[in-house]
Design a protein around this motif. Structure first.
Motif, PDB file in Angstrom:
ATOM      1  N   LYS A   1      13.133   8.626   1.612  1.00  0.00           N
ATOM      2  CA  LYS A   1      12.628   8.763   0.241  1.00  0.00           C
ATOM      3  C   LYS A   1      13.514   8.055  -0.783  1.00  0.00           C
ATOM      4  N   GLU A   2      14.842   8.075  -0.556  1.00  0.00           N
ATOM      5  CA  GLU A   2      15.748   7.460  -1.513  1.00  0.00           C
ATOM      6  C   GLU A   2      15.468   5.964  -1.657  1.00  0.00           C
ATOM      7  N   GLU A   3      15.319   5.289  -0.522  1.00  0.00           N
ATOM      8  CA  GLU A   3      15.028   3.861  -0.569  1.00  0.00           C
ATOM      9  C   GLU A   3      13.632   3.625  -1.149  1.00  0.00           C
ATOM     10  N   LEU A   4      12.724   4.493  -0.823  1.00  0.00           N
ATOM     11  CA  LEU A   4      11.347   4.327  -1.282  1.00  0.00           C
ATOM     12  C   LEU A   4      11.224   4.514  -2.793  1.00  0.00           C
ATOM     13  N   ILE A   5      11.955   5.469  -3.367  1.00  0.00           N
ATOM     14  CA  ILE A   5      11.855   5.662  -4.818  1.00  0.00           C
ATOM     15  C   ILE A   5      12.484   4.483  -5.553  1.00  0.00           C
TER      16      ILE A   5
ATOM     17  N   PRO B   1      22.459  11.180  -5.231  1.00  0.00           N
ATOM     18  CA  PRO B   1      22.897  10.013  -6.007  1.00  0.00           C
ATOM     19  C   PRO B   1      21.898   8.854  -5.957  1.00  0.00           C
ATOM     20  N   ASN B   2      21.610   8.279  -7.108  1.00  0.00           N
ATOM     21  CA  ASN B   2      20.790   7.083  -7.256  1.00  0.00           C
ATOM     22  C   ASN B   2      19.509   7.085  -6.408  1.00  0.00           C
ATOM     23  N   PRO B   3      18.672   8.124  -6.563  1.00  0.00           N
ATOM     24  CA  PRO B   3      17.399   8.083  -5.859  1.00  0.00           C
ATOM     25  C   PRO B   3      16.282   7.599  -6.752  1.00  0.00           C
ATOM     26  N   ASN B   4      16.594   7.090  -7.912  1.00  0.00           N
ATOM     27  CA  ASN B   4      15.553   6.927  -8.936  1.00  0.00           C
ATOM     28  C   ASN B   4      15.531   5.552  -9.583  1.00  0.00           C
ATOM     29  N   GLY B   5      15.860   4.543  -8.803  1.00  0.00           N
ATOM     30  CA  GLY B   5      15.813   3.193  -9.357  1.00  0.00           C
ATOM     31  C   GLY B   5      16.808   2.982 -10.484  1.00  0.00           C
TER      32      GLY B   5
ATOM     33  N   LYS C   1       0.837  -1.202   0.000  1.00  0.00           N
ATOM     34  CA  LYS C   1       0.000   0.000   0.000  1.00  0.00           C
ATOM     35  C   LYS C   1       0.876   1.257   0.000  1.00  0.00           C
ATOM     36  N   ILE C   2       1.968   1.216   0.762  1.00  0.00           N
ATOM     37  CA  ILE C   2       2.888   2.358   0.825  1.00  0.00           C
ATOM     38  C   ILE C   2       3.569   2.573  -0.522  1.00  0.00           C
ATOM     39  N   VAL C   3       4.019   1.493  -1.133  1.00  0.00           N
ATOM     40  CA  VAL C   3       4.713   1.595  -2.426  1.00  0.00           C
ATOM     41  C   VAL C   3       3.765   2.131  -3.505  1.00  0.00           C
TER      42      VAL C   3
END
Length: 202
Positions: free
Chosen positions: A53-57, A111-115, A13-15
């Motif tokens: 947010k970085e891990e979440l994105i 750095p690398n927040p976007n998969g 649900k969060i994702v």
């Protein structure tokens, strides 16, 4: 088992809420509070599952790409059909994600927040596919497979993302079936010229 299933449902649900927020507002415009509100959970619960947010994105984009039907990521055997194929997939399945990439272009991101790792695997698979076709004699040997792939991305994404430019140049909106038909025909014609190997000697 019940707690595990509940945790999985909450995480999912969060994702899903994060995807809607990121794709709508970009990375910098998205707030954890907004994700929590959309998901109907407490903000602290998000930090229980994700560091920030970085891990979440990264999780969001990996989840999104994993949900794209595999057939949409397998390129046609004939290289002359790749551009129209990718245009159709972008138009029908990837528009929300492509809008997120437009946000990326104007945001100053950490750095690398976007998969990046997930996306790089997909795009590099396109480069390798083009290289394999080149080795089979289906792609002119003087063309760089990476640059062909970049070109394919450009011509199959730009008209969709920049609708105003598309309209100003062609008089048609990207969503207009007349434009889609004309652009698909154009992509096929250009591709035939690029990948026509008949002129090469055996």
């Amino acid at each position: 088992m019940g707690k595990i299933r509940d945790a999985e449902r909450t995480r999912k649900k969060i994702v899903e809420a994060a995807r809607e927020e990121f794709f709508e507002k970009g990375f910098n415009g998205t707030r954890v509070e907004s994700i929590a509100k959309r998901a109907g959970v407490n903000k602290q619960l998000i930090y229980h599952y994700f560091k920030g947010k970085e891990e979440l994105i990264n999780e969001t984009i990996a989840d999104f790409i994993s949900g794209v039907p595999a057939a949409n990521l397998i390129l046609p055997a004939n290289p002359a059909q790749i551009a129209s194929f990718r245009y159709k997939v972008n138009q029908e399945h990837l528009m929300d994600f492509l809008k997120f990439t437009a946000w990326e272009a104007i945001e100053n991101l950490p750095p690398n927040p976007n998969g990046e790792d997930t996306r790089k695997r997909v795009l590099q698979s396109y480069v390798e596919d083009m290289r394999a076709k080149q080795e089979m004699g289906l792609v002119p040997k003087e063309l760089d497979p990476a640059l062909i792939t970049l070109m394919m991305s450009s011509i199959t994404i730009y008209p969709l993302l920049y609708g105003n430019v598309t309209r100003l140049i062609t008089g048609l909106e990207p969503e207009d079936p007349a434009f889609q038909e004309k652009w698909t025909s154009f992509l096929n014609e250009i591709s035939k010229r690029i990948f026509n190997m008949e002129h090469e000697e055996d």
